[in-house]
Design an enzyme around this catalytic site. Structure first.
Site, PDB file in Angstrom:
ATOM      1  CB  CYS A   7       4.732   1.962   7.716  1.00 58.80           C
ATOM      2  SG  CYS A   7       4.000   3.288   6.771  1.00 58.80           S
ATOM      3  CG  LEU A   8       6.124   0.751   1.509  1.00 58.08           C
ATOM      4  CD1 LEU A   8       6.098   0.865   0.123  1.00 58.08           C
ATOM      5  CD2 LEU A   8       7.372   0.137   1.390  1.00 58.08           C
ATOM      6  N   GLY A  31       1.100  -1.362  -0.110  1.00 57.66           N
ATOM      7  CA  GLY A  31       0.343   0.230   0.100  1.00 57.66           C
ATOM      8  C   GLY A  31       0.794   0.872  -0.199  1.00 57.66           C
ATOM      9  CD  GLN A  65       3.323   5.944   2.579  1.00 57.42           C
ATOM     10  OE1 GLN A  65       2.727   5.776   2.114  1.00 57.42           O
ATOM     11  NE2 GLN A  65       4.248   5.277   3.579  1.00 57.42           N
ATOM     12  CG  HIS A  69      -0.888   1.360   7.803  1.00 56.94           C
ATOM     13  ND1 HIS A  69      -0.342   1.192   8.423  1.00 56.94           N
ATOM     14  CD2 HIS A  69      -0.797   2.820   6.161  1.00 56.94           C
ATOM     15  CE1 HIS A  69       0.934   1.304   7.676  1.00 56.94           C
ATOM     16  NE2 HIS A  69       0.646   2.274   6.733  1.00 56.94           N
ATOM     17  CD  GLU A  70      -1.528   2.040   2.835  1.00 51.86           C
ATOM     18  OE1 GLU A  70      -0.759   3.809   2.184  1.00 51.86           O
ATOM     19  OE2 GLU A  70      -0.665   1.382   3.089  1.00 51.86           O
ATOM     20  CG  HIS A  78       0.045   7.166   5.531  1.00 53.62           C
ATOM     21  ND1 HIS A  78       1.490   7.318   5.826  1.00 53.62           N
ATOM     22  CD2 HIS A  78       0.043   5.234   5.186  1.00 53.62           C
ATOM     23  CE1 HIS A  78       2.169   6.238   6.612  1.00 53.62           C
ATOM     24  NE2 HIS A  78       1.446   5.479   5.855  1.00 53.62           N
TER      25      HIS A  78
HETATM   26 ZN   LIG Z   1       2.070   3.213   5.597  1.00 49.56          ZN
END
Ligand SMILES: [Zn+2]
Length: 171
Positions: free
Chosen positions: A94-95, A46, A51, A136-137, A140
């Site tokens: 998470c990236l 995701g 991000q 989660h997304e 963000h």
């Molecule tokens: Zn994330």
């Protein structure tokens, strides 16, 4: 399509509320393609626009395993309509917080309204990993990270680790 650099904590943009998208046009579709390329390259399941440093309400997701055909869901201006009382626990990563995972409890089913890549209004009910992922997304887009669900002590430890790392890299 271009692979974009992914911001990591403690970058301030990750804490900003992203802006709604006014229309789905070619420029936005190019951004969507870049986000998909960046997510698959990472690899991640995701990615939210903030991000990659773009403060707009756009997320892409694809939790399928490597062997499975790519079947991403793209959401413009996603909005959570309903969350189940039933919860599920998932080991999230998470990236933007590389090499760190933690078990997080979130509603097991989520009903979401959004605009798709073609500019059409959609509504869908997501379960299991998809439910965790979409929450989660969308977090963000509101400047929220999964470490915010940890105890304050744990969260501060994680942030401190990455702040130190960044300082070291800057030397
Ligand atoms: Zn994330």
């Amino acid at each position: 399509m271009a692979i974009r650099p992914i911001l990591t904590i403690p970058d301030r943009l990750l804490r900003k509320k992203a802006n709604p998208i006014e229309r789905v046009d070619e420029e936005l579709r190019r951004l969507i393609d870049d986000m998909l390329a960046t997510m698959y390259d990472a690899p991640g399941i995701g990615l939210a626009a903030p991000q990659i440093g773009v403060s707009r309400r756009l997320i892409v997701m694809d939790p399928a395993k490597d062997e499975a055909p790519k079947a991403p869901i793209i959401m413009v201006n996603p909005e959570i309509l309903e969350r189940s009382d039933e919860l599920r626990v998932h080991e999230e990563g998470c990236l933007s917080i590389p090499d760190y995972t933690a078990e997080i409890e979130r509603p097991a089913t989520t009903r979401v309204a959004y605009i798709d890549r073609e500019g059409r209004k959609q509504e869908t009910e997501l379960k299991g990993i998809w439910s965790t992922l979409v929450q989660h997304e969308i977090d963000h887009l509101n400047g929220i990270l999964f470490i915010d669900y940890l105890s304050r002590l744990k969260r501060e430890m994680v942030v401190r680790k990455y702040t130190k790392q960044k300082r070291a890299e800057a030397l």
